[in-house]
Design an enzyme around this catalytic site. Structure first.
Site, PDB file in Angstrom:
ATOM      1  N   SER A 194       0.825  -1.205   0.000  1.00 26.14           N
ATOM      2  CA  SER A 194       0.000   0.000   0.000  1.00 26.14           C
ATOM      3  C   SER A 194       0.869   1.268   0.000  1.00 26.14           C
ATOM      4  O   SER A 194       1.737   1.417  -0.857  1.00 26.14           O
ATOM      5  CB  SER A 194      -0.949  -0.044   1.198  1.00 26.14           C
ATOM      6  OG  SER A 194      -1.938   0.949   1.119  1.00 26.14           O
ATOM      7  N   ASP A 238      -8.644  -3.694  -7.083  1.00 27.32           N
ATOM      8  CA  ASP A 238      -8.257  -3.082  -5.804  1.00 27.32           C
ATOM      9  C   ASP A 238      -8.885  -1.691  -5.718  1.00 27.32           C
ATOM     10  O   ASP A 238      -8.783  -0.898  -6.650  1.00 27.32           O
ATOM     11  CB  ASP A 238      -6.733  -3.001  -5.739  1.00 27.32           C
ATOM     12  CG  ASP A 238      -6.184  -2.433  -4.446  1.00 27.32           C
ATOM     13  OD1 ASP A 238      -6.976  -2.040  -3.576  1.00 27.32           O
ATOM     14  OD2 ASP A 238      -4.950  -2.380  -4.319  1.00 27.32           O
ATOM     15  N   HIS A 279      -6.893  -5.710  -1.180  1.00 27.22           N
ATOM     16  CA  HIS A 279      -5.793  -4.757  -1.091  1.00 27.22           C
ATOM     17  C   HIS A 279      -4.728  -5.387  -0.197  1.00 27.22           C
ATOM     18  O   HIS A 279      -4.922  -5.556   0.998  1.00 27.22           O
ATOM     19  CB  HIS A 279      -6.309  -3.456  -0.480  1.00 27.22           C
ATOM     20  CG  HIS A 279      -5.276  -2.394  -0.300  1.00 27.22           C
ATOM     21  ND1 HIS A 279      -4.695  -1.754  -1.366  1.00 27.22           N
ATOM     22  CD2 HIS A 279      -4.719  -1.864   0.820  1.00 27.22           C
ATOM     23  CE1 HIS A 279      -3.832  -0.859  -0.908  1.00 27.22           C
ATOM     24  NE2 HIS A 279      -3.813  -0.915   0.403  1.00 27.22           N
TER      25      HIS A 279
END
Length: 525
Positions: free
Chosen positions: A211, A431, A460
């Site tokens: 991320s 995502d 994710h």
């Protein structure tokens, strides 16, 4: 609002020296090379799940452009290598900004194949201001305590109430940490990674980020390409639209993912009795939201808290069965207890989350330009809301303190890089938090990178989450540096795992490796 892993290490450190408000730019490139961090002293801090963990701390300059100035302390964790073949340190980061990374080292060490993990010192770290690093920021404890104003500013009074909250957060951060805020940003955190490398005595490091951790790693690679050996980026931030535009783009992706959940509920009507038409089920969800706005469940779950509760389902479909059970119980039986329970599990926050949000805001507001004219926010978010109502205004208020932030905005870093060794990128096509286009963009910007795509995947954070195809590419790369080479945008494709089934055993579902990873990664990052 991140759910956070338990604290591991007590890094007994304090801010060294007195500080004054300094407007100096904290992003001087390569300034960390003039600072030499001391070697960390590792101590055992193992847990039941991760008994091999060790903890330590290192001191780094608050301002890397002033290496002889005040210092702060970063908390580290480590699972040491055990194989004769040693491939150096592998730094892991869960994202955020604001994610604490100490426990992630243990997870990665136990989730990789044993023969691969054994070749690395797997290093977790709490970035500056986070978790066990010192000082740790907490701008306004209880800021997300229920019940908040409705996130949709349907009246001037509701908008003023939300604006007052956002301003109060910015003011509180300024009053408590104004001397620190110029130095809470991605570039400073990248210089911290360089200081950690020096402290570890490694000529080069390996890096594995999820991320926001993909952006942090890419920035480190731009500043210090000569010190990168291998780099894995999973669920990739688009570096060309940080951060205002990125959040608007998220809104549409979150809405699509929420609708995917509605379609999943429709496919399991025999369990949930909410119908077989996803659009009608979605309308039922919004009717529930409106009702909770007037009468919060258990005095805690109003309209905004309901959104907080269902956001995790857009990050990880393993939560869908729990959310669906609570949704159905409220609609079919007018029972609120399950809704309150999933709010406690997925939406409510604690002191660690307050800290995480303080860093999230501090980094994002400092990293790049945000409009200071609220009229611009209002115009852009109402336009997004027309097509993507699920999370647009909730997301806007989450980031709204940036409209009133005390520090000047820095210039985003161009991560374009032809000097890095081959990097391995992972991205799911659906995502929501980091839309697919970000993975393609970074693949283009990192000249020798390879992109592995999870086709049809909507989660994710996709490696070490149960997909054997993805994990094989990861293990091969960490073993010998091999990356797949394809034609066109993708270098390899893996099919997504099937969506979950309705609950039969809560214990079995929540003990899955994917659930463990997503509790560590949290949400909003």
């Amino acid at each position: 609002m991140r759910t956070r892993a338990a604290v591991l290490c007590g890094a007994a450190v304090v801010l060294a020296g007195s500080l004054t408000a300094v407007p100096a730019e904290a992003s001087a490139p390569h300034s960390a090379e003039t600072f030499r961090a001391a070697k960390p002293g590792w101590k055992k801090c193992g847990t039941t799940d991760y008994p091999m963990l060790q903890c330590a701390s290192v001191k780094v300059p608050l301002d890397h452009a002033n290496p002889r100035g005040p210092q702060i302390t970063l908390a580290l964790s480590r699972v040491p290598h055990t194989a004769e073949t040693f491939q150096g340190p592998l730094l892991v980061n869960p994202g955020g900004p604001g994610g604490d990374g100490l426990t992630l080292a243990g997870f990665v060490a136990t989730s990789l194949p044993k023969e691969v993990a054994a070749q690395y010192d797997i290093i977790g770290f709490d970035p500056r201001g986070v978790g066990e690093s010192r000082p740790a920021l907490d701008c306004r404890p209880g800021y997300f305590g229920p019940v908040r104003p409705d996130s949709v500013p349907s009246t001037p009074e509701v908008e003023r109430a939300n604006l007052a909250r956002a301003k109060s957060f910015a003011v509180s951060c300024t009053e408590k940490y104004g001397h620190l805020l110029p130095y809470i940003n991605t570039v400073s955190a990248a210089h911290d990674i360089e200081a950690i490398r020096q402290a570890l005595g490694a000529r080069k490091i390996n890096y594995f980020g999820y991320s926001y951790g993909t952006y942090l790693g890419a920035v480190y690679g731009r500043l210090y390409p000569q010190h990168v050996r291998r780099m894995v980026l999973d669920s990739i931030v688009d570096p060309t639209d940080v951060w205002y535009t990125a959040n608007l783009n998220q809104d549409h992706a979150f809405n699509d993912r929420h609708r995917a959940f509605m379609a999943w509920v429709a496919r399991h009507d025999e369990r949930y009795r909410l119908g077989t038409d996803p659009e009608k089920i979605e309308a039922t969800w919004y009717a529930m939201r409106a009702a909770l706005g007037k009468d919060p469940a258990g005095g805690k779950v109003g309209a905004a808290e309901l959104e907080d509760t269902f956001v995790p389902g857009t990050y990880y479909n393993g939560y869908w069965p729990y959310l669906a059970e609570a949704f159905a119980a409220y609609v079919n039986r007018r029972t609120t207890a399950p809704l309150v329970e999933v709010y406690k599990n997925f939406g409510a926050i604690d002191a660690a989350d307050d800290n995480s949000y303080s860093i999230y805001t501090s980094v994002q507001c400092r990293d790049a330009f945000w409009p200071r004219d609220w009229h611009q926010w209002r115009k852009d978010n109402w336009a997004a809301y027309e097509k993507a109502p699920f999370m647009t205004w909730n997301n806007a208020w989450y980031n709204a303190p940036c409209a009133f932030w005390p520090t000047d905005a820095a210039r985003p870093v161009s991560i374009a890089n032809g000097q890095l060794p081959p990097a391995l990128l992972f991205q799911a096509t659906n995502d929501a938090a980091t839309p697919y286009e970000g993975g393609v963009t970074v693949h283009d910007l990192l000249a020798r990178s390879s992109l592995v795509v999870e086709q049809g995947g909507g989660n994710h954070g996709i490696t070490l989450s149960g997909n054997a195809c993805l994990d094989k590419y990861l293990a091969t790369y960490l073993s010998d540096g091999t990356v797949p080479r394809g034609v066109g945008t993708r270098d390899a494709t893996c099919d997504a795992l099937p969506d979950p089934k309705p609950l039969t055993s809560k214990t079995a579902s929540m003990s899955a490796r994917g659930s463990t990873l997503h509790r560590l990664l949290g949400f909003r990052g």
